[in-house]
Design an enzyme around this catalytic site. Structure first.
Site, PDB file in Angstrom:
ATOM      1  CD  GLU A 147      -1.937  -2.633   1.278  1.00 52.59           C
ATOM      2  OE1 GLU A 147      -2.399  -3.380   1.239  1.00 52.59           O
ATOM      3  OE2 GLU A 147      -0.544  -2.575   2.188  1.00 52.59           O
TER       4      GLU A 147
ATOM      5  CD  GLN B 176      -7.990  -7.333  -1.141  1.00 57.02           C
ATOM      6  OE1 GLN B 176      -7.132  -7.347  -0.342  1.00 57.02           O
ATOM      7  NE2 GLN B 176      -7.492  -7.568  -2.328  1.00 57.02           N
ATOM      8  CG  PHE B 177     -11.174  -5.062   3.467  1.00 54.21           C
ATOM      9  CD1 PHE B 177     -12.191  -5.143   3.494  1.00 54.21           C
ATOM     10  CD2 PHE B 177     -10.217  -5.662   3.171  1.00 54.21           C
ATOM     11  CE1 PHE B 177     -12.670  -5.980   3.283  1.00 54.21           C
ATOM     12  CE2 PHE B 177     -10.705  -7.115   2.256  1.00 54.21           C
ATOM     13  CZ  PHE B 177     -11.934  -7.246   2.615  1.00 54.21           C
ATOM     14  CB  ALA B 178     -11.179   2.045   4.979  1.00 49.95           C
TER      15      ALA B 178
ATOM     16  CG  PHE C  40      -5.760  -3.472   4.473  1.00 48.31           C
ATOM     17  CD1 PHE C  40      -5.985  -4.345   5.473  1.00 48.31           C
ATOM     18  CD2 PHE C  40      -6.354  -4.560   2.925  1.00 48.31           C
ATOM     19  CE1 PHE C  40      -6.868  -4.917   5.697  1.00 48.31           C
ATOM     20  CE2 PHE C  40      -6.622  -5.708   3.393  1.00 48.31           C
ATOM     21  CZ  PHE C  40      -6.971  -5.825   4.531  1.00 48.31           C
TER      22      PHE C  40
ATOM     23  CG  HIS D 259     -10.982  -7.235   7.253  1.00 45.14           C
ATOM     24  ND1 HIS D 259     -10.384  -7.914   7.814  1.00 45.14           N
ATOM     25  CD2 HIS D 259     -10.634  -7.638   5.388  1.00 45.14           C
ATOM     26  CE1 HIS D 259      -9.684  -9.069   6.620  1.00 45.14           C
ATOM     27  NE2 HIS D 259      -9.932  -8.793   5.935  1.00 45.14           N
TER      28      HIS D 259
END
Length: 668
Positions: free
Chosen positions: A407, A429-431, A433, A474
């Protein structure tokens, strides 16, 4: 190669087929930063500059690399690379003004030393966190690759910086994507006071290139002819056959990390050994022995440089100190963006929230022909939420790019694309991350326009939120990490219509935008949405319902909880404000409503302490105190991480507590 002997020459030179003019240019370009530094050290002792990071002894690397690159090729230096700036012929009065915090510098007094960039000279300066510029170089190199312009990018780091994760992420991406970037590592023996023996265990940093499947080389960083000749061949090769290359320059730092730190931690014999390898003293002797430089030439060159330094300093001294201007400071945080309203002219169709996001992305890709989307699994797989399903086929692998799990470097690459004039959308992919890329978001994207007038034309898509039993890693809704960071815009829609229109505005906006998409809304909320392209403004809340007794303020999934509560309590007369964007915030809508109703309750999914509800409550108390009939109420999730199992998640969220809190406020 180098050798240490009792003789006068301690570096072996081979001029090969280089002409006299080139040989003398290399000398002059090394001598200028050395003479400037010697002057700066005097000014530092006199208190006329605040700090200095010396590159004395390392000039050959900066000068050699810069002379190899074409003037329209980007170079990303560090704070010991004065030779990069002078070899690119930046007027000295502007450099001196920068170090004195004057207006004609490059940061208007907002940053110091070499923490700046300039599009005029194709230089992108570093930030104190060191590593992010490696990923930024990847982004610039990616832009060159997409434009097929046969340009190379060079980026500097010290041996200490290679311990940062950004180094490994940047090299991995460059290798996987075959990016035309040269990673220049100046191994000068120490990271502040920490010797290389305590920084890495491999014999040479260049050995790490093998792990990334890229060519790597070791070059004597004090031998200007080695640096120039070898880099010339490598740069030309990369232009013809794009690929990354790792170069370790062996050199030594002859002064402290910065002047205040000194060099007492360095063994004297080591200092003496490297002093004999001074790149300028040795090269000057070589040129004289070869009959290329005479004593008369040397005196004339030094007199010319001394005059240039003197004149530059006089011009910088003569410049008036900066006068603080509040409007200027606030206006420079973001690049100006003139919103253009585009109204739908076509039919509407009932679609899901997730489809609205997908349509917004797709139509933006059609509008902006070079827009790049990057993220994990977004290409063939279509993303974990299938938002980019079919995009690879429609737009091609250059514009729809699967990324490694890195990231930080991908956020940095998006910054590099922006520097090169290309918009990008990055899917986290998910906030949750985003923490792996937090540093470049809050320290690079957010601050660059304010610091040196370089915008970050980047949208970070942030699938977020609870309600899907996804657990602590997640399910976070972490907007408050970013609403407090000047330079970022934060969007958080609750409905498909808003999601599509705001996303297209976010992509049009040349500033960094964090676009939060609540996962629980993706497939649970449907709405009539225009099928063609349209935009919606930032900073304009939506008044969903009108009433007289209380103002309910919310955003994201919590908006639907508020509406459901009112549906179950028809007797409650309330204004319901969906904020839609959190930065900028529609303070006018909030204050006007509260002045009318006399009561305010703010509902957020995020945990209570430090959330945006706290700031909104403070705003209301400051601006509407005399209108209030009750204390401002905040309702939020409990102060724990988000649990996994449904019954614990329901307890965590404020949805089931909101009704009682609302009634309590009305009864006050």
């Amino acid at each position: 190669m180098t050798k240490t002997t009792a003789k006068s020459k301690h570096i072996i030179y081979d001029k090969k087929n280089l002409g006299k003019n080139t040989l003398l240019s290399l000398y002059k370009n090394m001598l200028k930063p050395r003479m400037i530094e010697e002057k700066m050290l005097i000014l530092l002792r006199q208190g006329k500059i605040s700090k200095w990071f010396s590159g004395i002894g390392q000039e050959a690397i900066s000068v050699g690399v810069t002379m190899v690159l074409n003037k329209d090729e980007y170079i990303l230096p560090m704070h010991r690379n004065l030779g990069v700036f002078t070899t690119r012929n930046i007027p000295l009065h502007r450099l001196f003004a920068q170090w004195q915090g004057k207006t004609s510098g490059f940061t208007k007094g907002r940053d110091r030393s070499f923490h700046f960039g300039t599009q005029e000279y194709n230089i992108v300066g570093m930030i104190s966190h060191l590593g992010p510029q490696l990923g930024v170089a990847d982004g610039i190199a990616l832009a060159n690759l997409l434009k097929k312009n046969n340009k190379v990018t060079a980026v500097f780091s010290g041996e200490g910086g290679t311990s940062e994760g950004d180094f490994h992420e940047a090299l991995n991406i460059a290798s996987v994507w075959k990016l035309p970037v040269i990673f220049c590592i100046e191994n000068n023996g120490y990271g502040l006071s920490t010797p290389t023996s305590q920084q890495y265990k491999c014999k040479h940093i260049a050995d790490r290139g093998k792990g990334y499947g890229m060519e790597s080389f070791i070059i004597d960083g004090n031998n200007i002819l080695d640096v120039y000749s070898k880099l010339s061949k490598l740069a030309e090769s990369v232009r013809k056959r794009p690929r990354p290359i790792l170069i370790e320059f062996k050199t030594f730092r002859m002064r402290g990390h910065e002047e205040a730190s000194g060099t007492k931690y360095v063994p004297k014999d080591l200092m003496d050994e490297w002093a004999l390898k001074d790149p300028i003293v040795n090269y000057q002797s070589y040129l004289k022995e070869e009959g290329i430089l005479t004593e008369k030439d040397e005196v004339k060159i030094k007199e010319t440089i001394m005059k240039e330094i003197h004149d530059g300093l006089e011009a910088a001294y003569a410049e008036e100190p900066i006068t603080p201007n509040l409007t200027t400071e606030l206006n420079d945080v973001y690049k100006p963006f003139k919103y253009q309203e585009v109204n739908s002219k076509g039919k509407a169709k009932e679609i899901r929230f997730v489809d609205a996001i997908s349509e917004g992305l797709k139509q933006s890709m059609q509008k902006h022909k070079d827009l790049v989307i990057m993220g994990q699994d977004i290409a063939d797989y279509g993303g974990v939420f299938k938002i980019t399903d079919g995009f690879l086929r429609a737009f091609g692998e250059d514009r729809v790019r699967n990324t490694p799990i890195c990231e930080s470097a991908i956020v940095e690459a998006s910054m590099g694309l922006s520097i090169a004039g290309i918009k990008s959308v990055v899917e986290m992919q998910f906030a949750d991350f985003v923490t792996s890329g937090f540093n470049p978001v809050v320290n690079y994207l957010a601050k660059s326009h304010y610091r040196w007038n370089q915008n970050a034309d980047v949208v970070l898509r942030m699938p977020c939120g609870a309600g899907v039993a996804a657990g602590p890693f997640h399910s976070q809704t972490n907007e408050a990490w970013f609403t407090k960071t000047p330079g970022l815009k934060v969007v958080y829609p609750a409905f498909p219509y808003d999601a599509k229109g705001l996303l297209m505005t976010a992509i049009n906006d040349p500033n960094p935008v964090l676009f939060f998409e609540h996962k629980a809304l993706y497939r649970s909320i449907r709405q009539e949405v225009p099928m063609d392209y349209y935009t919606l403004p930032f900073g304009k809340a939506s008044l969903l319902r009108e009433g007289e007794k209380v103002t309910i303020i919310s955003y994201g999934a919590a908006v639907h909880w508020a509406l459901e509560t009112l549906d179950n309590n028809k007797d409650i007369s309330a204004d319901v404000i969906d904020l839609r964007t959190l930065q900028p915030l529609d303070t006018e809508a909030i204050l006007n409503s509260v002045k009318k109703t006399g009561r305010a309750i703010i509902l957020q999914e995020d945990s209570l302490f430090g959330g945006i509800a706290s700031d909104i409550a403070s705003l209301i108390m400051e601006e509407c105190f005399e209108y209030l009939d009750a204390p401002v109420k905040r309702v939020a999730s409990i102060e724990t991480p988000i649990p996994f199992i449904n019954q614990l998640e329901e307890q965590y969220l404020p949805k089931n507590r909101f009704e009682s809190e609302l009634k309590s406020l009305l009864a006050y």
